[in-house]
Motif scaffolding. Structure first.
Motif, mmCIF file in Angstrom:
data_model
loop_
_atom_site.group_PDB
_atom_site.id
_atom_site.type_symbol
_atom_site.label_atom_id
_atom_site.label_comp_id
_atom_site.label_asym_id
_atom_site.label_seq_id
_atom_site.Cartn_x
_atom_site.Cartn_y
_atom_site.Cartn_z
ATOM 1 N N LEU A 291 13.635 27.671 5.525
ATOM 2 C CA LEU A 291 13.902 27.863 7.045
ATOM 3 C C LEU A 291 14.941 27.039 7.370
ATOM 4 O O LEU A 291 15.809 27.556 8.419
ATOM 5 C CB LEU A 291 12.715 28.038 7.853
ATOM 6 C CG LEU A 291 11.699 29.312 7.366
ATOM 7 C CD1 LEU A 291 10.268 28.895 7.952
ATOM 8 C CD2 LEU A 291 12.214 30.410 7.712
ATOM 9 N N THR A 292 14.579 26.025 7.062
ATOM 10 C CA THR A 292 15.550 24.662 7.814
ATOM 11 C C THR A 292 16.984 25.081 7.136
ATOM 12 O O THR A 292 18.114 24.946 7.958
ATOM 13 C CB THR A 292 15.310 23.304 6.987
ATOM 14 O OG1 THR A 292 13.755 23.323 7.357
ATOM 15 C CG2 THR A 292 16.045 22.365 7.466
ATOM 16 N N ALA A 293 17.074 25.450 5.815
ATOM 17 C CA ALA A 293 18.542 25.894 5.245
ATOM 18 C C ALA A 293 19.084 26.970 6.258
ATOM 19 O O ALA A 293 20.358 27.024 6.639
ATOM 20 C CB ALA A 293 18.407 26.116 3.829
ATOM 21 N N SER A 296 20.043 25.964 9.634
ATOM 22 C CA SER A 296 21.323 25.230 9.403
ATOM 23 C C SER A 296 22.620 25.992 9.231
ATOM 24 O O SER A 296 23.766 25.760 9.873
ATOM 25 C CB SER A 296 21.525 24.132 8.297
ATOM 26 O OG SER A 296 20.207 23.339 8.634
ATOM 27 N N PHE A 297 22.422 27.138 8.427
ATOM 28 C CA PHE A 297 23.503 27.870 7.975
ATOM 29 C C PHE A 297 23.797 28.816 9.433
ATOM 30 O O PHE A 297 24.881 28.433 9.743
ATOM 31 C CB PHE A 297 23.138 28.983 6.972
ATOM 32 C CG PHE A 297 23.279 28.451 5.433
ATOM 33 C CD1 PHE A 297 24.423 27.728 5.156
ATOM 34 C CD2 PHE A 297 22.321 28.586 4.899
ATOM 35 C CE1 PHE A 297 24.392 27.087 3.864
ATOM 36 C CE2 PHE A 297 22.343 28.008 3.319
ATOM 37 C CZ PHE A 297 23.172 27.399 3.097
ATOM 38 N N GLY A 299 23.411 27.641 12.299
ATOM 39 C CA GLY A 299 23.902 27.079 13.500
ATOM 40 C C GLY A 299 25.337 26.447 12.979
ATOM 41 O O GLY A 299 26.417 26.388 13.938
ATOM 42 N N ALA A 300 25.746 26.217 11.544
ATOM 43 C CA ALA A 300 27.073 26.060 11.071
ATOM 44 C C ALA A 300 28.003 27.233 11.624
ATOM 45 O O ALA A 300 28.943 27.101 12.249
ATOM 46 C CB ALA A 300 26.973 26.047 9.588
ATOM 47 N N LEU A 303 28.697 27.052 15.345
ATOM 48 C CA LEU A 303 29.665 26.145 15.662
ATOM 49 C C LEU A 303 31.079 26.548 15.382
ATOM 50 O O LEU A 303 31.869 26.195 16.116
ATOM 51 C CB LEU A 303 29.169 24.758 14.914
ATOM 52 C CG LEU A 303 27.982 23.964 15.544
ATOM 53 C CD1 LEU A 303 27.811 22.773 14.528
ATOM 54 C CD2 LEU A 303 28.293 23.357 16.889
ATOM 55 N N LYS A 304 31.091 27.032 14.166
ATOM 56 C CA LYS A 304 32.384 27.588 13.958
ATOM 57 C C LYS A 304 33.065 28.634 14.867
ATOM 58 O O LYS A 304 34.126 28.500 15.287
ATOM 59 C CB LYS A 304 32.661 28.164 12.417
ATOM 60 C CG LYS A 304 32.437 27.043 11.501
ATOM 61 C CD LYS A 304 32.662 27.415 9.976
ATOM 62 C CE LYS A 304 32.456 26.146 9.189
ATOM 63 N NZ LYS A 304 33.184 26.101 7.904
ATOM 64 N N LYS A 307 34.850 27.353 18.012
ATOM 65 C CA LYS A 307 36.275 26.809 18.081
ATOM 66 C C LYS A 307 37.193 27.632 18.645
ATOM 67 O O LYS A 307 36.840 29.258 18.838
ATOM 68 C CB LYS A 307 36.372 26.605 16.490
ATOM 69 C CG LYS A 307 35.893 25.238 16.180
ATOM 70 C CD LYS A 307 36.147 25.031 14.608
ATOM 71 C CE LYS A 307 35.519 23.606 14.493
ATOM 72 N NZ LYS A 307 35.362 23.569 13.061
ATOM 73 N N VAL A 324 18.137 31.499 15.102
ATOM 74 C CA VAL A 324 17.585 30.081 14.924
ATOM 75 C C VAL A 324 16.277 30.183 15.538
ATOM 76 O O VAL A 324 15.241 29.672 15.064
ATOM 77 C CB VAL A 324 18.467 28.982 15.542
ATOM 78 C CG1 VAL A 324 17.658 27.513 15.652
ATOM 79 C CG2 VAL A 324 20.002 29.003 14.621
ATOM 80 N N ARG A 328 12.580 29.331 13.882
ATOM 81 C CA ARG A 328 11.832 28.166 14.485
ATOM 82 C C ARG A 328 10.397 28.896 14.706
ATOM 83 O O ARG A 328 9.234 28.134 14.588
ATOM 84 C CB ARG A 328 12.411 27.482 15.851
ATOM 85 C CG ARG A 328 13.372 26.578 15.352
ATOM 86 C CD ARG A 328 14.052 25.927 16.496
ATOM 87 N NE ARG A 328 13.124 25.223 17.254
ATOM 88 C CZ ARG A 328 13.425 23.866 17.229
ATOM 89 N NH1 ARG A 328 14.338 23.234 16.739
ATOM 90 N NH2 ARG A 328 12.608 23.062 18.055
ATOM 91 N N ALA B 20 19.133 24.423 -1.003
ATOM 92 C CA ALA B 20 19.479 25.130 0.168
ATOM 93 C C ALA B 20 19.466 24.287 1.450
ATOM 94 O O ALA B 20 20.465 24.295 2.265
ATOM 95 C CB ALA B 20 18.676 26.030 0.286
ATOM 96 N N GLY B 24 22.924 23.973 3.540
ATOM 97 C CA GLY B 24 22.867 24.428 4.873
ATOM 98 C C GLY B 24 23.063 23.180 5.788
ATOM 99 O O GLY B 24 24.003 23.366 7.039
ATOM 100 N N LEU B 28 26.210 22.907 8.488
ATOM 101 C CA LEU B 28 26.128 22.779 9.938
ATOM 102 C C LEU B 28 26.726 21.453 10.466
ATOM 103 O O LEU B 28 27.591 21.631 11.282
ATOM 104 C CB LEU B 28 24.608 22.788 10.090
ATOM 105 C CG LEU B 28 24.013 22.235 11.733
ATOM 106 C CD1 LEU B 28 24.375 23.388 12.503
ATOM 107 C CD2 LEU B 28 22.576 21.908 11.799
ATOM 108 N N ALA B 31 30.619 21.544 10.346
ATOM 109 C CA ALA B 31 31.184 22.144 11.306
ATOM 110 C C ALA B 31 30.956 21.577 12.584
ATOM 111 O O ALA B 31 31.876 21.661 13.573
ATOM 112 C CB ALA B 31 30.314 23.516 11.460
ATOM 113 N N PRO B 113 12.552 23.395 10.993
ATOM 114 C CA PRO B 113 13.869 23.419 11.227
ATOM 115 C C PRO B 113 14.228 23.037 12.415
ATOM 116 O O PRO B 113 13.820 23.232 13.487
ATOM 117 C CB PRO B 113 14.290 24.968 10.986
ATOM 118 C CG PRO B 113 12.917 25.633 11.416
ATOM 119 C CD PRO B 113 11.708 24.550 11.081
ATOM 120 N N VAL B 116 21.137 22.937 16.343
ATOM 121 C CA VAL B 116 22.335 22.100 16.421
ATOM 122 C C VAL B 116 22.387 21.028 17.268
ATOM 123 O O VAL B 116 22.626 19.931 17.102
ATOM 124 C CB VAL B 116 23.650 22.842 16.721
ATOM 125 C CG1 VAL B 116 24.728 22.335 16.803
ATOM 126 C CG2 VAL B 116 23.636 24.291 15.721
#
Lengths: 504, 216
Positions: A291-293, A296-297, A299-300, A303-304, A307, A324, A328, B20, B24, B28, B31, B113, B116
C-alpha cells in the motif's frame, strides 16, 4: 463314703454321677457339699475328701460373687423349678473357671428340701472365644468406620444391613435411621425406581451389571443433593447373599476435572483469538508495504503531472489524490482490525504460579506419556502468588510444552523438565527438552510471526507467546545449548505483585 | 550503486526491506526532486556508510525490518556520533514505537502509507535541522509552550496517555470516562495545539518533554 439318692436304683444313678464328664455337686439344705463328683474334682483340683461338708461359698466361689451365689441358693431352696446361674469357681491352684449351672431341688417325702442338685458346664473357653470374636468384630468395625470410603451392606431384598461412619458423613443419615431401609433411598431417579428391578434381575439371572467393577454413578444425600460417586459392589454369602457397596464421593475430583476442562476450552479460545491477532498484526505490516509503495507511485505520478509540461492535468492529479486517500483508507481498516484484536486486554489477578504451571503441564501433556515422554518437575515452594493473566500465561506454557514434546518426537530420549524458581525481583519458569534443538537459521527469527520449521506449523505460537510475556513486562528467551535440546525461559516480574499488594 | 546527483533539496537515505516500497518511495521522492539512495537493510546501509556523503542528508528508515531494526540502526549511528537526522517509518498506529524512536532522537516519524505532503514536510524539516545542526529537543519554542498551557488538566492527561502509546479505549479506562469523550478531548487538543496530524502532535509533545518519564 457314699450318699445314695432316695430312689429305686441308687447304684445306677451313682454310676452316672461318677462317670459323666459334667461337674455335678449335691448340696445339703444348708449349702454344705454332700457330693462332689470326679468331673468336679478334675475341674477344681480338689479331692472329694477336701470338700465334703464344706459350704461352696466358703472356698469355691470368688469373693465378688459370694453374695450372688448365696442368694441363688436360697432361691433354689424355696422353689421347685430349676434355676440357671452362671458364676466363677476358684480352683485349688487359684485359677478361675466360668460355669453355667442348672440347679434342681430334691425334696423328701414330707416335702422338705433334702438336697440341691447342681449340674454345671464349664464355659470358660467358649466365653473366651466369644469375647475374642466380639473383640475382632469391634476391631473390624472400627476399621470399617475409619474407612474414607462409604461402606454399606444390603441383603437380597435391598435392605441396608450396615452403614459405616463415612456413609453417615457422606449421605447425611445416621446408621440407626436407615438400617433396614431399602438402599434405593440413597439414589436419585431413575435408579431409585429401577433398583428393585436391577436386583431382581441379578438374583434371577446372576447377570452382573454393575458388580465387581467400579463405575461412576450419581448418589443422593439426605438433603436431596446429588453427587458424583464411584461405586463398587461385591457379593458375599453369609448364609444368604449379601452385597457390599463401596462408595466414594468424587465431587472434588470432578471439580478439578471440570476446572481443567474449562481451562482447556479457554486456552483453545485464547489461542484462536491470539492467532488471529498475530495474523492480523502480520497482515497489517505485510499489506502496508504494498500500500505504501502504491501510494508512493501515485504520489510520484501526481508530482510529475504538476510540472509545467503537463499543464491541464489537474483532473488527473485529483484522481491520483483519490487513489492515495483510498489506499490510506485500506490501511486504516487494517489498523482498526489489528487494534480491535489487540485490545483484548490482559485480565490480571493474583494466581499461584506453581498451580498455573501444573495445570498447563497437565493439559499439554494429555496423551504425551503414551508417546514415551518422561516429565520431571521441580517447583519452588517459595513462589507464592503473582499478578498475571492465568489463561494467557498458560497459553504460553502450553505452547512451550507442546513445542518441546514435538521437538522430541523422533528422539530416543524424551525428557521434559519443567521448573519454577524464585529469583531476585522475578519468577523464572523454564521448559527444557532433550529434543532436536533449534537451527542457527531459526534462532534469529524465533519470535517472529510465520517463522517455523515445524511441518504443518503456522509459526505464530512463539510470537504470540512473546506478545503475552511483553504485556506482563516479562521476558521470554531460548537458551540454545551445545547438547541436544532447548531450554525456554520465561521471566515474570514480581513488581506487579507488589503493586497489587500496596494498593489494597 | 552510483552516487546520486545532488540537488538542492537534499539526499534521502531510504532503508526498507520491501523492494516495492523502495521503488515507490524513490519514484515519489525523485519526482519531488530529492536524491535518493536506497538500502535493503540496516546492514546494507551500514556497509556503505563510509562512502556516503552525509551532509544535507536524512535517513528514512523502516522501523520494522528483519535483522537490525530501525531503532537499533538509529542507536548504532548515535553511538558512532554520526549526525544524521533520522525519520522512522512505522505501520499505521504504532505509536509506542514512534515515541521510542523520537525519544532516541529521531526528528520525526511517518506512518505508512504517507502522502506527498506528509513526506515532504517531514523531510524538509529534517534537512533544515541537518543544515543547522541542531537537536530539536533542547528547548521547546515559546509559542509551543503557550499553546500547551492552554490545555485543561484533563486534556493534558489525555495527551500524556496518547504519547505513552495508549489507545482511546485504554485512556478512557484509566480516566474512567467513555472512549468517545477521549476522542472529543483529542480533537480539542489537536485544535488547541495547532497540530495538522497525529504525528505532528506527537512531535510537539516530545518537544515539550511530555511523556511518562517527565511526569511532574
Amino acid at each position: 463314703m457314699r450318699l445314695a439318692l432316695d430312689d429305686n436304683d441308687g447304684s445306677l444313678t451313682d454310676q452316672i454321677i461318677e462317670t459323666v464328664d459334667t461337674p455335678i455337686v449335691i448340696l445339703g439344705p444348708n449349702g454344705s457339699i454332700k457330693r462332689f463328683n470326679p468331673a468336679s474334682q478334675k475341674l477344681t483340683g480338689y479331692a472329694s475328701d477336701e470338700v465334703l461338708g464344706r459350704k461352696v461359698w466358703e472356698f469355691l466361689i470368688i469373693d465378688e460373687e459370694i453374695d450372688g451365689v448365696r442368694a441363688v441358693f436360697e432361691k433354689t431352696r424355696g422353689e421347685d423349678t430349676p434355676t440357671h446361674f452362671t458364676n466363677y469357681w476358684k480352683r485349688k491352684d487359684g485359677q478361675h473357671r466360668l460355669l453355667e449351672w442348672s440347679n434342681k431341688t430334691i425334696h423328701d417325702r414330707s416335702g422338705k428340701v433334702s438336697y440341691v442338685l447342681a449340674t454345671g458346664v464349664d464355659i470358660t473357653d467358649a466365653q473366651a472365644t466369644k469375647l475374642q470374636l466380639s473383640e475382632t468384630q469391634a476391631y473390624l468395625m472400627s476399621i470399617i468406620d475409619a474407612s474414607p470410603i462409604a461402606i454399606i451392606t444390603i441383603n437380597e431384598r435391598g435392605e441396608l444391613q450396615s452403614f459405616n461412619r463415612q456413609a453417615e458423613e457422606c449421605f447425611g443419615y445416621k446408621a440407626a435411621e436407615v438400617l433396614g431401609e431399602n438402599v434405593k433411598l440413597l439414589m436419585p431417579e431413575p435408579d431409585q425406581s429401577r433398583h428393585d428391578q436391577y436386583m431382581g434381575q441379578y438374583m434371577e439371572t446372576g447377570e452382573k451389571r454393575i458388580m465387581e467393577r467400579a463405575r461412576s454413578v450419581l448418589a443422593k444425600r439426605r438433603n436431596g443433593e446429588q453427587f458424583p460417586a464411584m461405586l463398587h459392589v461385591s457379593e458375599f454369602k453369609d448364609g444368604q447373599p449379601t452385597f457390599v457397596g463401596f462408595i466414594e464421593d468424587i465431587t472434588d475430583q470432578k471439580m478439578t476435572e471440570r476446572r481443567l476442562k474449562e481451562t482447556q476450552f479457554q486456552l483453545q479460545h485464547a489461542g484462536r483469538v491470539g492467532a488471529m491477532g498475530e495474523i492480523a498484526t502480520s497482515i497489517a505490516h505485510e499489506l502496508n508495504q504494498p500500500l505504501t509503495a502504491a501510494a508512493s507511485f501515485a504520489g510520484a505520478v501526481s508530482l510529475k503531472l504538476k510540472k509545467a509540461e503537463y499543464a491541464g492535468c489537474e483532473d488527473a492529479i485529483e484522481l491520483l489524490d483519490d487513489v492515495v486517500s483510498e489506499i490510506r483508507r485500506a490501511s486504516e481498516i487494517i489498523r482498526q482490525m489489528r487494534e480491535f484484536i489487540r485490545n483484548r486486554k490482559t485480565a490480571k489477578s493474583l494466581h499461584n504460579v506453581n498451580q498455573v504451571v501444573q495445570e498447563a503441564a497437565t493439559i499439554s501433556l494429555i496423551g504425551a506419556e503414551s508417546e514415551g515422554v518422561k516429565l520431571e518437575t521441580s517447583l519452588d515452594d517459595d513462589l507464592g502468588e503473582l499478578q498475571l493473566d492465568r489463561i494467557q500465561i498458560q497459553q504460553v506454557l502450553v505452547n512451550l510444552i507442546r513445542n518441546a514434546v514435538d521437538a522430541m518426537k523422533d528422539c530416543d530420549e524424551k525428557r521434559l523438565k519443567i521448573s519454577t524458581a524464585k529469583r531476585v525481583g522475578f519468577v523464572e519458569i523454564t521448559v527444557e527438552d532433550t529434543g532436536a534443538g533449534i537451527s542457527d537459521e531459526m534462532k534469529e527469527r524465533l519470535f517472529e510471526p510465520f517463522a517455523t520449521n515445524k511441518e504443518g506449523g503456522v509459526g505464530i505460537g512463539l510470537s504470540i507467546s512473546k506478545a503475552i510475556i511483553d504485556a506482563h513486562q516479562g521476558e521470554i528467551f531460548a537458551n540454545i545449548r551445545d547438547s541436544p535440546g532447548t531450554v525456554f525461559t520465561v521471566k515474570l516480574p514480581e513488581g506487579a505483585y507488589d503493586e497489587a499488594r500496596n494498593h489494597r | 550503486m552510483t552516487r546520486p546527483e545532488i540537488t538542492d533539496k537534499g539526499t534521502v537515505f531510504l532503508v526498507d526491506d520491501d523492494i516495492a516500497v523502495r521503488r515507490g518511495v524513490t519514484a515519489l521522492l525523485s519526482a519531488a526532486e530529492y536524491s535518493v539512495e536506497t538500502s535493503k537493510s540496516a546492514e546494507d546501509f551500514l556497509s556503505k556508510l563510509s562512502s556516503l556523503d552525509l551532509s544535507n542528508a536524512v535517513l528514512l528508515v523502516d522501523i520494522c525490518m528483519p535483522g537490525i531494526q530501525g531503532l537499533e540502526l538509529q542507536e548504532l549511528l548515535k553511538d558512532q556520533n554520526i549526525e544524521l537526522p533520522v525519520i522512522v517509518m512505522t505501520a499505521h498506529g504504532d505509536v509506542p514505537m514512534a515515541v521510542r524512536a523520537m525519544r532516541n532522537g529521531a526528528v520525526d516519524f511517518l506512518e505508512k502509507p504517507f502522502t506527498v505532503v506528509e513526506v515532504k514536510t517531514a523531510l524538509d524539516r529534517a534537512l533544515s535541522m541537518s543544515r543547522l545542526d541542531k537537536t530539536p529537543l533542547q528547548s521547546p519554542e515559546p509559542a509551543l509552550l503557550d499553546k500547551f498551557e492552554k490545555l485543561t488538566p484533563r486534556e493534558e492527561e489525555v495527551l500524556r496517555g496518547i504519547v505513552d502509546g495508549n489507545t482511546n479505549k485504554e485512556i478512557a479506562r484509566v480516566l474512567d470516562v467513555s472512549p468517545r469523550t477521549v476522542e472529543a478531548h483529542r480533537q480539542k487538543i489537536m485544535l488547541k495545539m495547532g497540530a495538522a496530524s497525529f504525528a505532528e502532535l506527537i512531535r510537539m509533545a516530545i518537544a515539550l518533554n511530555i511523556d511518562g518519564n517527565y511526569l511532574q
